[in-house]
Design a protein around this motif. Structure first.
Motif, PDB file in Angstrom:
ATOM      1  N   GLY A  90       0.807  -1.558   0.136  1.00  0.00           N
ATOM      2  CA  GLY A  90       0.242   0.150   0.086  1.00  0.00           C
ATOM      3  C   GLY A  90       0.657   1.959   0.116  1.00  0.00           C
ATOM      4  O   GLY A  90       2.154   2.000   0.483  1.00  0.00           O
ATOM      5  N   ARG A  91       0.370   2.659  -0.660  1.00  0.00           N
ATOM      6  CA  ARG A  91       1.336   3.054  -0.664  1.00  0.00           C
ATOM      7  C   ARG A  91       0.036   4.593   0.027  1.00  0.00           C
ATOM      8  O   ARG A  91      -1.053   4.408  -1.185  1.00  0.00           O
ATOM      9  N   TRP A  92       0.674   5.780   0.131  1.00  0.00           N
ATOM     10  CA  TRP A  92      -0.967   7.191   0.376  1.00  0.00           C
ATOM     11  C   TRP A  92      -1.361   7.346  -0.570  1.00  0.00           C
ATOM     12  O   TRP A  92      -2.091   7.579  -0.977  1.00  0.00           O
ATOM     13  N   SER A  93      -0.606   7.555  -1.528  1.00  0.00           N
ATOM     14  CA  SER A  93      -0.884   8.018  -2.731  1.00  0.00           C
ATOM     15  C   SER A  93      -2.118   7.445  -3.382  1.00  0.00           C
ATOM     16  O   SER A  93      -2.462   7.901  -4.269  1.00  0.00           O
ATOM     17  N   GLU A  94      -1.671   5.509  -3.649  1.00  0.00           N
ATOM     18  CA  GLU A  94      -3.322   5.634  -3.450  1.00  0.00           C
ATOM     19  C   GLU A  94      -4.653   5.858  -2.843  1.00  0.00           C
ATOM     20  O   GLU A  94      -5.483   5.695  -4.446  1.00  0.00           O
ATOM     21  N   LEU A  95      -4.624   6.961  -1.873  1.00  0.00           N
ATOM     22  CA  LEU A  95      -5.679   7.028  -1.374  1.00  0.00           C
ATOM     23  C   LEU A  95      -6.048   8.147  -2.247  1.00  0.00           C
ATOM     24  O   LEU A  95      -7.345   8.478  -2.260  1.00  0.00           O
ATOM     25  N   LEU A  96      -5.892   8.727  -3.320  1.00  0.00           N
ATOM     26  CA  LEU A  96      -5.783   9.978  -3.704  1.00  0.00           C
ATOM     27  C   LEU A  96      -6.025   9.986  -5.634  1.00  0.00           C
ATOM     28  O   LEU A  96      -6.005  10.516  -6.307  1.00  0.00           O
ATOM     29  N   GLN A  97      -5.693   8.315  -5.839  1.00  0.00           N
ATOM     30  CA  GLN A  97      -6.112   7.788  -7.332  1.00  0.00           C
ATOM     31  C   GLN A  97      -7.403   8.213  -7.357  1.00  0.00           C
ATOM     32  O   GLN A  97      -8.084   7.469  -6.561  1.00  0.00           O
ATOM     33  N   PRO A  98      -7.754   8.208  -8.810  1.00  0.00           N
ATOM     34  CA  PRO A  98      -9.631   7.882  -8.658  1.00  0.00           C
ATOM     35  C   PRO A  98     -10.674   7.039  -8.824  1.00  0.00           C
ATOM     36  O   PRO A  98     -11.447   7.620  -7.807  1.00  0.00           O
ATOM     37  N   ARG A  99      -9.521   5.415  -8.255  1.00  0.00           N
ATOM     38  CA  ARG A  99     -10.609   4.377  -7.793  1.00  0.00           C
ATOM     39  C   ARG A  99     -10.800   4.804  -6.278  1.00  0.00           C
ATOM     40  O   ARG A  99     -11.967   3.956  -6.074  1.00  0.00           O
ATOM     41  N   HIS A 100      -9.989   5.419  -5.976  1.00  0.00           N
ATOM     42  CA  HIS A 100     -10.344   5.315  -3.938  1.00  0.00           C
ATOM     43  C   HIS A 100     -10.357   6.710  -3.378  1.00  0.00           C
ATOM     44  O   HIS A 100     -10.725   6.753  -2.746  1.00  0.00           O
ATOM     45  N   LEU A 101     -10.304   7.686  -4.441  1.00  0.00           N
ATOM     46  CA  LEU A 101     -10.333   8.694  -3.888  1.00  0.00           C
ATOM     47  C   LEU A 101     -11.891   9.286  -2.994  1.00  0.00           C
ATOM     48  O   LEU A 101     -12.017  10.018  -2.349  1.00  0.00           O
ATOM     49  N   ALA A 102     -13.092   9.232  -3.973  1.00  0.00           N
ATOM     50  CA  ALA A 102     -14.354   9.157  -3.633  1.00  0.00           C
ATOM     51  C   ALA A 102     -14.607   8.614  -2.328  1.00  0.00           C
ATOM     52  O   ALA A 102     -15.054   8.592  -1.311  1.00  0.00           O
ATOM     53  N   ALA A 103     -14.428   7.137  -2.190  1.00  0.00           N
ATOM     54  CA  ALA A 103     -14.090   6.479  -0.953  1.00  0.00           C
ATOM     55  C   ALA A 103     -13.272   7.541   0.578  1.00  0.00           C
ATOM     56  O   ALA A 103     -13.994   7.479   1.554  1.00  0.00           O
TER      57      ALA A 103
ATOM     58  N   LEU B 283      -4.632  -1.117   2.010  1.00  0.00           N
ATOM     59  CA  LEU B 283      -4.484   0.568   1.765  1.00  0.00           C
ATOM     60  C   LEU B 283      -5.817   0.575   3.417  1.00  0.00           C
ATOM     61  O   LEU B 283      -5.408   1.306   3.687  1.00  0.00           O
ATOM     62  N   VAL B 284      -6.061  -0.262   3.909  1.00  0.00           N
ATOM     63  CA  VAL B 284      -6.743  -0.833   6.178  1.00  0.00           C
ATOM     64  C   VAL B 284      -5.853   0.366   5.997  1.00  0.00           C
ATOM     65  O   VAL B 284      -6.804   1.597   7.337  1.00  0.00           O
ATOM     66  N   PRO B 285      -4.724   0.074   6.788  1.00  0.00           N
ATOM     67  CA  PRO B 285      -3.534   0.865   7.956  1.00  0.00           C
ATOM     68  C   PRO B 285      -3.346   2.747   7.000  1.00  0.00           C
ATOM     69  O   PRO B 285      -3.868   3.476   8.116  1.00  0.00           O
ATOM     70  N   LYS B 286      -3.346   2.784   5.817  1.00  0.00           N
ATOM     71  CA  LYS B 286      -3.424   4.134   5.501  1.00  0.00           C
ATOM     72  C   LYS B 286      -4.700   5.343   5.523  1.00  0.00           C
ATOM     73  O   LYS B 286      -4.641   6.147   5.801  1.00  0.00           O
ATOM     74  N   ILE B 287      -5.634   4.605   4.875  1.00  0.00           N
ATOM     75  CA  ILE B 287      -7.224   5.307   5.552  1.00  0.00           C
ATOM     76  C   ILE B 287      -6.670   5.299   7.351  1.00  0.00           C
ATOM     77  O   ILE B 287      -8.230   6.734   7.251  1.00  0.00           O
ATOM     78  N   PHE B 288      -6.843   4.402   8.257  1.00  0.00           N
ATOM     79  CA  PHE B 288      -7.233   4.491   8.785  1.00  0.00           C
ATOM     80  C   PHE B 288      -5.618   6.081   9.489  1.00  0.00           C
ATOM     81  O   PHE B 288      -6.069   7.003  10.399  1.00  0.00           O
ATOM     82  N   GLY B 289      -4.509   5.726   9.052  1.00  0.00           N
ATOM     83  CA  GLY B 289      -3.508   6.907   9.211  1.00  0.00           C
ATOM     84  C   GLY B 289      -4.037   8.868   8.495  1.00  0.00           C
ATOM     85  O   GLY B 289      -4.487   9.506   9.686  1.00  0.00           O
ATOM     86  N   ALA B 290      -4.857   8.214   7.797  1.00  0.00           N
ATOM     87  CA  ALA B 290      -5.330   9.612   7.404  1.00  0.00           C
ATOM     88  C   ALA B 290      -6.987   9.825   8.330  1.00  0.00           C
ATOM     89  O   ALA B 290      -6.641  11.099   8.368  1.00  0.00           O
ATOM     90  N   GLU B 291      -7.499   9.070   8.762  1.00  0.00           N
ATOM     91  CA  GLU B 291      -9.000   9.598   9.847  1.00  0.00           C
ATOM     92  C   GLU B 291      -7.863   9.532  10.754  1.00  0.00           C
ATOM     93  O   GLU B 291      -8.247  10.959  11.192  1.00  0.00           O
ATOM     94  N   ALA B 292      -6.648   9.801  11.324  1.00  0.00           N
ATOM     95  CA  ALA B 292      -5.916  10.557  12.537  1.00  0.00           C
ATOM     96  C   ALA B 292      -5.731  11.874  12.161  1.00  0.00           C
ATOM     97  O   ALA B 292      -5.015  12.572  13.094  1.00  0.00           O
TER      98      ALA B 292
END
Length: 478
Positions: free
Chosen positions: A15-28, A147-156
């Motif tokens: 998983g990469r932090w940048s993946e959270l901002l890719q089109p397929r994951h950005l909306a989520a 990407l689950v650890p990254k989304i928890f980091g984003a929420e932090a």
């Protein structure tokens, strides 16, 4: 699902932090972060603006109820979330919850009396409780395991932003504009737009009837806890806490016998990894409530800090939590993240011991070191533990587990505030008490907090041991 013993953690390491901002994951990503932001910012907005509302139209005696009713209904909403998601689907449930929250916001901001504000707060709590719970429940559905650890980091990060920006923005708007123009409704509009466009899917299946009796009973238990913190004497406080414990135990037992349970199988059972892990989720915020309730007062009263400097201690905890969570989420090894879960409760315990030493010795520098340790404790384990508990749940009960996590966290803070209120009052804590008495009372508060944190260390180690025995440490979410 593959045999856990044969699985690897390759995907969890990619998983990469940048993946959270890719089109397929950005909306989520935006949807879930906005859901957390709605919950977090509104908490700080209201705590800053309500005193001004009280000055405008009176009702100071009802001020505490604005927080009590909100908390009770937020917890009830969280407990109801999984049932409603199964019944109506995630998107419909989130939209309905957002509309309930918006209605409560309109009522509260248009209010001309405190009873109207309380009515609005009830709806806000109910709506936000569902939203917060479903934002957790949707994580394994909207994101791959890696990407689950990254989304928890984003929420932090969102929580840290709320800790900083919430009081500041609300204070500026209240002081220079009006307390009625708190932008919670604007955040709600953005959130609804994001959620409506998000094709979140429900796993399907029958939800059964709404467990109304258990929800009401659970709410009564939380209400008894909240009322205990306002009791006028120690006997009344102890009686209300004892009644609350009896209600909780009875509700859990009743739920275990029900075909349509609110709690996942094995909840709070020390012989299941899920049950032991849920104790950590409850005990850590419960123990940390000792600092969140009394630390700012101690800094002002015992060391003469001003409100801004004293408030920095809480901001420091939030910063430490977020930075540590980001660091942990950036680790490439899933195995390492799991192995160090137990160190989170340990850091919390050491931080609370440090606060006790600070009060006992009069060394204020220990306060800030201890707050950094407490924040790091949550950052070290919270996201990984949440992910682990989702993993050890069956697919059929994963929604129940996910939705229970933020609900249990809120319940921990509520119970902690009442417990430490009882401890402080028993130690002679009072507005007119001398610094010596206050120090002794707060020493007891932080000592009890450290003891509870030590219990969470035990349950944290037990959770990992049981998860390994069950072969679920590396189990991936589908």
């Amino acid at each position: 699902m593959a045999d856990p013993a044969q699985q690897t953690v390759t995907n969890a390491e990619d998983g990469r932090w940048s993946e959270l901002l890719q089109p397929r994951h950005l909306a989520a990503t935006v949807t879930l972060c906005l859901g957390v932001a709605l919950f977090a910012f509104n908490e700080f907005f209201v705590s800053t603006a309500l005193p001004t509302a009280v000055v405008e139209f009176g009702g100071a005696s009802l001020l505490s109820w604005a927080f009590t009713l909100y908390l009770v209904f937020a917890i009830v909403g969280g407990a109801l979330a999984a049932n409603q998601k199964a019944r109506f689907g995630a998107r419909n449930t989130l939209v309905a919850a957002a509309l309930v929250f918006a209605t409560g916001t309109i009522i509260a901001t248009m209010a001309s009396s405190m009873p109207q504000v309380l009515a609005g707060r009830v709806l806000q709590g109910l709506g936000e409780g569902v939203i917060a719970a479903l934002c957790y429940a949707l994580i394994p559905e909207l994101f791959p395991q890696r990407l689950v650890p990254k989304i928890f980091g984003a929420e932090a990060i969102v929580w840290a932003g709320a800790a900083f920006g919430g009081p500041l923005i609300s204070g500026l708007l209240t002081e220079y504009w009006s307390w009625r123009n708190i932008p919670a409704a604007a955040i709600f509009v953005v959130l609804v737009v994001a959620i409506v466009r998000q094709p979140a899917q429900s796993p399907g299946g029958s939800a059964g009837s709404i467990p109304l009796l258990r929800l009401v009973t659970f709410g009564v238990g939380i209400l008894l806890v909240s009322l205990s913190s306002t009791a006028t004497n120690d006997y009344a406080m102890a009686g209300l806490l004892a009644a609350a414990i009896a209600v909780f135990v009875s509700t859990v037992r009743l739920d275990r016998r029900s075909r349509q349970s609110i709690l996942p199988f094995g909840a709070f059972s020390p012989t299941h990894s899920l049950g032991a892990g849920l104790w950590v989720i409850l005990l850590m915020p419960l123990a940390q409530a000792s600092g969140s309730v009394y630390l700012v007062y101690a800094l002002q009263q015992l060391w003469g800090f001003g409100p801004t400097a004293a408030g920095f201690s809480n901001a420091l905890m939030a910063i430490s939590w977020s930075l540590t969570a980001i660091l942990i989420a950036s680790l490439r090894s899933h195995e390492m993240r799991v192995q160090i879960v137990w160190t989170g409760p340990l850091m919390l315990c050491l931080g609370l011991v440090g606060l006790a030493l600070a009060v006992g010795t009069g060394e204020y520098k220990l306060v800030f070191i201890s707050q950094a340790a407490i924040g790091a404790g949550f950052g070290l384990c919270w996201g990984t533990l949440s992910q682990l508990l989702m993993n050890v749940s069956t697919i059929e009960e994963r929604d129940k587990t996910s939705a229970l996590l933020p609900t249990l966290q809120s319940a921990g803070y509520a119970i902690g505030a009442a417990v430490f209120g009882a401890v402080a009052n028993a130690g002679g804590f009072d507005e007119g008490a001398s610094n010596r008495v206050i120090s002794a009372a707060l020493l007891g508060v932080f000592a009890v907090g450290a003891t509870l944190a030590a219990a969470s260390v035990f349950f944290g180690i037990t959770t990992l041991r049981l998860a390994r025995c069950e072969g679920k440490v590396h189990q991936n979410m589908p």
